[in-house]
Design a protein around this motif. Structure first.
Motif, PDB file in Angstrom:
ATOM      1  N   ALA A 106       0.965  -1.050   0.021  1.00 25.44           N
ATOM      2  CA  ALA A 106      -0.096  -0.154   0.084  1.00 25.44           C
ATOM      3  C   ALA A 106       0.932   1.127  -0.198  1.00 25.44           C
ATOM      4  O   ALA A 106       1.898   1.303   0.681  1.00 25.44           O
ATOM      5  N   ALA A 107       0.585   2.239  -0.715  1.00 26.79           N
ATOM      6  CA  ALA A 107       1.485   3.296  -0.726  1.00 26.79           C
ATOM      7  C   ALA A 107       0.293   4.549  -0.199  1.00 26.79           C
ATOM      8  O   ALA A 107       0.012   4.460   0.918  1.00 26.79           O
ATOM      9  N   SER A 108       0.008   5.333  -1.169  1.00 29.31           N
ATOM     10  CA  SER A 108      -1.131   6.556  -0.962  1.00 29.31           C
ATOM     11  C   SER A 108      -2.275   6.139  -1.585  1.00 29.31           C
ATOM     12  O   SER A 108      -2.278   5.322  -2.506  1.00 29.31           O
ATOM     13  N   PRO A 109      -3.630   6.741  -0.856  1.00 22.28           N
ATOM     14  CA  PRO A 109      -4.883   6.360  -1.477  1.00 22.28           C
ATOM     15  C   PRO A 109      -4.665   6.737  -3.079  1.00 22.28           C
ATOM     16  O   PRO A 109      -5.255   6.014  -4.002  1.00 22.28           O
ATOM     17  N   GLN A 110      -4.226   7.951  -3.391  1.00 26.53           N
ATOM     18  CA  GLN A 110      -4.042   8.417  -4.940  1.00 26.53           C
ATOM     19  C   GLN A 110      -3.229   7.231  -5.755  1.00 26.53           C
ATOM     20  O   GLN A 110      -3.748   6.853  -6.724  1.00 26.53           O
ATOM     21  N   ILE A 111      -2.103   6.975  -5.187  1.00 25.73           N
ATOM     22  CA  ILE A 111      -1.161   5.943  -5.992  1.00 25.73           C
ATOM     23  C   ILE A 111      -1.854   4.554  -6.127  1.00 25.73           C
ATOM     24  O   ILE A 111      -1.759   3.846  -7.113  1.00 25.73           O
ATOM     25  N   ASP A 112      -2.567   4.136  -5.081  1.00 27.65           N
ATOM     26  CA  ASP A 112      -3.153   2.732  -4.732  1.00 27.65           C
ATOM     27  C   ASP A 112      -4.247   2.901  -6.086  1.00 27.65           C
ATOM     28  O   ASP A 112      -4.593   1.987  -6.737  1.00 27.65           O
ATOM     29  N   ALA A 113      -5.162   3.764  -6.144  1.00 29.14           N
ATOM     30  CA  ALA A 113      -6.115   3.995  -6.943  1.00 29.14           C
ATOM     31  C   ALA A 113      -5.527   4.004  -8.487  1.00 29.14           C
ATOM     32  O   ALA A 113      -6.064   3.221  -9.318  1.00 29.14           O
ATOM     33  N   LEU A 114      -4.548   4.584  -8.779  1.00 31.79           N
ATOM     34  CA  LEU A 114      -3.865   4.565  -9.980  1.00 31.79           C
ATOM     35  C   LEU A 114      -3.211   3.126 -10.383  1.00 31.79           C
ATOM     36  O   LEU A 114      -3.537   2.725 -11.646  1.00 31.79           O
ATOM     37  N   LEU A 115      -2.849   2.452  -9.285  1.00 31.65           N
ATOM     38  CA  LEU A 115      -2.342   1.250  -9.577  1.00 31.65           C
ATOM     39  C   LEU A 115      -3.233   0.408 -10.037  1.00 31.65           C
ATOM     40  O   LEU A 115      -3.258  -0.646 -10.667  1.00 31.65           O
ATOM     41  N   ASP A 116      -4.374   0.446  -9.120  1.00 28.61           N
ATOM     42  CA  ASP A 116      -5.681  -0.385  -9.459  1.00 28.61           C
ATOM     43  C   ASP A 116      -6.048  -0.389 -10.911  1.00 28.61           C
ATOM     44  O   ASP A 116      -6.503  -1.082 -11.491  1.00 28.61           O
ATOM     45  N   ASP A 117      -6.069   0.935 -11.339  1.00 22.59           N
ATOM     46  CA  ASP A 117      -6.751   1.104 -12.735  1.00 22.59           C
ATOM     47  C   ASP A 117      -5.684   0.424 -13.959  1.00 22.59           C
ATOM     48  O   ASP A 117      -6.112  -0.149 -14.662  1.00 22.59           O
ATOM     49  N   ILE A 118      -4.263   0.752 -13.606  1.00 22.42           N
ATOM     50  CA  ILE A 118      -3.309   0.019 -14.303  1.00 22.42           C
ATOM     51  C   ILE A 118      -3.455  -1.340 -14.417  1.00 22.42           C
ATOM     52  O   ILE A 118      -3.358  -2.054 -15.478  1.00 22.42           O
ATOM     53  N   GLU A 119      -3.418  -2.033 -13.185  1.00 21.04           N
ATOM     54  CA  GLU A 119      -3.397  -3.392 -12.969  1.00 21.04           C
ATOM     55  C   GLU A 119      -4.885  -4.030 -13.711  1.00 21.04           C
ATOM     56  O   GLU A 119      -4.620  -4.925 -14.363  1.00 21.04           O
ATOM     57  N   LEU A 120      -6.016  -3.266 -13.643  1.00 25.06           N
ATOM     58  CA  LEU A 120      -7.031  -3.668 -14.345  1.00 25.06           C
ATOM     59  C   LEU A 120      -6.845  -3.663 -15.932  1.00 25.06           C
ATOM     60  O   LEU A 120      -7.202  -4.567 -16.544  1.00 25.06           O
ATOM     61  N   ARG A 121      -6.178  -2.863 -16.379  1.00 29.26           N
ATOM     62  CA  ARG A 121      -5.819  -2.679 -17.967  1.00 29.26           C
ATOM     63  C   ARG A 121      -4.897  -3.816 -18.231  1.00 29.26           C
ATOM     64  O   ARG A 121      -5.300  -4.382 -19.118  1.00 29.26           O
ATOM     65  N   VAL A 122      -4.047  -4.226 -17.291  1.00 34.04           N
ATOM     66  CA  VAL A 122      -3.221  -5.201 -17.523  1.00 34.04           C
ATOM     67  C   VAL A 122      -4.141  -6.571 -17.557  1.00 34.04           C
ATOM     68  O   VAL A 122      -3.640  -7.391 -18.777  1.00 34.04           O
ATOM     69  N   ARG A 123      -5.002  -6.746 -16.740  1.00 33.83           N
ATOM     70  CA  ARG A 123      -5.513  -7.989 -16.643  1.00 33.83           C
ATOM     71  C   ARG A 123      -6.437  -8.035 -17.778  1.00 33.83           C
ATOM     72  O   ARG A 123      -6.709  -9.256 -18.346  1.00 33.83           O
ATOM     73  N   VAL A 124      -7.260  -6.944 -18.561  1.00 31.64           N
ATOM     74  CA  VAL A 124      -7.834  -7.053 -19.627  1.00 31.64           C
ATOM     75  C   VAL A 124      -7.199  -7.550 -20.935  1.00 31.64           C
ATOM     76  O   VAL A 124      -7.493  -8.413 -21.527  1.00 31.64           O
ATOM     77  N   GLU A 125      -5.960  -6.936 -20.866  1.00 30.52           N
ATOM     78  CA  GLU A 125      -4.932  -7.154 -21.942  1.00 30.52           C
ATOM     79  C   GLU A 125      -4.479  -8.846 -21.762  1.00 30.52           C
ATOM     80  O   GLU A 125      -4.572  -9.515 -22.811  1.00 30.52           O
ATOM     81  N   LEU A 126      -4.070  -9.420 -20.715  1.00 32.73           N
ATOM     82  CA  LEU A 126      -3.936 -10.578 -20.490  1.00 32.73           C
ATOM     83  C   LEU A 126      -4.988 -11.436 -20.916  1.00 32.73           C
ATOM     84  O   LEU A 126      -4.793 -12.546 -21.472  1.00 32.73           O
ATOM     85  N   ALA A 127      -6.317 -11.083 -20.501  1.00 33.83           N
ATOM     86  CA  ALA A 127      -7.432 -12.113 -20.710  1.00 33.83           C
ATOM     87  C   ALA A 127      -7.675 -12.090 -22.245  1.00 33.83           C
ATOM     88  O   ALA A 127      -8.050 -13.034 -22.760  1.00 33.83           O
ATOM     89  N   LYS A 128      -7.395 -11.062 -22.901  1.00 31.52           N
ATOM     90  CA  LYS A 128      -7.712 -10.939 -24.414  1.00 31.52           C
ATOM     91  C   LYS A 128      -6.587 -12.109 -25.098  1.00 31.52           C
ATOM     92  O   LYS A 128      -7.123 -12.397 -25.903  1.00 31.52           O
ATOM     93  N   HIS A 129      -5.438 -12.214 -24.524  1.00 34.97           N
ATOM     94  CA  HIS A 129      -4.520 -13.064 -24.939  1.00 34.97           C
ATOM     95  C   HIS A 129      -4.633 -14.478 -24.299  1.00 34.97           C
ATOM     96  O   HIS A 129      -3.662 -15.240 -24.320  1.00 34.97           O
ATOM     97  N   GLY A 130      -5.616 -14.915 -23.434  1.00 35.63           N
ATOM     98  CA  GLY A 130      -5.606 -16.115 -22.821  1.00 35.63           C
ATOM     99  C   GLY A 130      -4.920 -16.370 -21.509  1.00 35.63           C
ATOM    100  O   GLY A 130      -4.584 -17.332 -21.340  1.00 35.63           O
ATOM    101  N   ARG A 131      -4.392 -15.165 -21.011  1.00 38.20           N
ATOM    102  CA  ARG A 131      -3.346 -15.373 -20.024  1.00 38.20           C
ATOM    103  C   ARG A 131      -3.767 -14.542 -18.710  1.00 38.20           C
ATOM    104  O   ARG A 131      -3.123 -14.223 -17.858  1.00 38.20           O
ATOM    105  N   TYR A 132      -5.239 -14.526 -18.497  1.00 38.64           N
ATOM    106  CA  TYR A 132      -5.664 -14.015 -17.218  1.00 38.64           C
ATOM    107  C   TYR A 132      -5.031 -14.730 -15.993  1.00 38.64           C
ATOM    108  O   TYR A 132      -5.394 -15.917 -15.833  1.00 38.64           O
ATOM    109  N   PRO A 133      -4.367 -13.700 -15.069  1.00 34.12           N
ATOM    110  CA  PRO A 133      -3.988 -14.557 -13.896  1.00 34.12           C
ATOM    111  C   PRO A 133      -4.911 -14.812 -12.864  1.00 34.12           C
ATOM    112  O   PRO A 133      -6.068 -14.379 -13.104  1.00 34.12           O
ATOM    113  N   SER A 134      -4.599 -15.934 -12.026  1.00 29.92           N
ATOM    114  CA  SER A 134      -5.975 -16.629 -11.213  1.00 29.92           C
ATOM    115  C   SER A 134      -5.591 -15.948  -9.786  1.00 29.92           C
ATOM    116  O   SER A 134      -6.081 -16.539  -8.834  1.00 29.92           O
ATOM    117  N   PHE A 135      -5.035 -14.759  -9.661  1.00 29.05           N
ATOM    118  CA  PHE A 135      -4.990 -14.316  -8.284  1.00 29.05           C
ATOM    119  C   PHE A 135      -5.488 -12.696  -8.311  1.00 29.05           C
ATOM    120  O   PHE A 135      -6.114 -12.180  -9.202  1.00 29.05           O
TER     121      PHE A 135
END
Length: 97
Positions: free
Chosen positions: A68-97
């Motif tokens: 955990a960092a600050s609420p603002q940084i955590d919110a940005l990381l949440d958005d970035i990680e969501l985008r990463v998960r979407v890209e991974l899912a598009k390529h059949g690589r959605y992580p199970s964590f």
């Protein structure tokens, strides 16, 4: 002259500030790494290919525990990680964590 208990309190306060700064630094580095790999993937997709190594790097970064960092940084990381998960899912690589 500073008394011994006050000196210890000051050292502990400085350590807490240092820990918070280090946590923010690591969180920003994580976000930059994810965005850099997403940018590489975008360039690869424009060239008509997807590098499996880029997908592996994204999975690896997501697998690392996030501090955990600050609420603002955590919110940005949440958005970035969501985008990463979407890209991974598009390529059949959605992580199970």
């Amino acid at each position: 002259m500073v008394s011994a208990p006050a000196g210890i309190d000051v050292l502990l306060a400085l350590q807490a500030v240092g820990d918070a700064t280090e946590g923010r630094r690591r969180a920003v580095k994580r976000g930059r790494t994810l965005l850099d790999v997403l940018e590489e993937m975008r360039a690869d997709l424009l060239a008509g290919r997807v590098e499996p190594a880029a997908l592996d790097r994204l999975v690896g970064v997501l697998a690392d525990a996030r501090e955990a960092a600050s609420p603002q940084i955590d919110a940005l990381l949440d958005d970035i990680e969501l985008r990463v998960r979407v890209e991974l899912a598009k390529h059949g690589r959605y992580p199970s964590f």
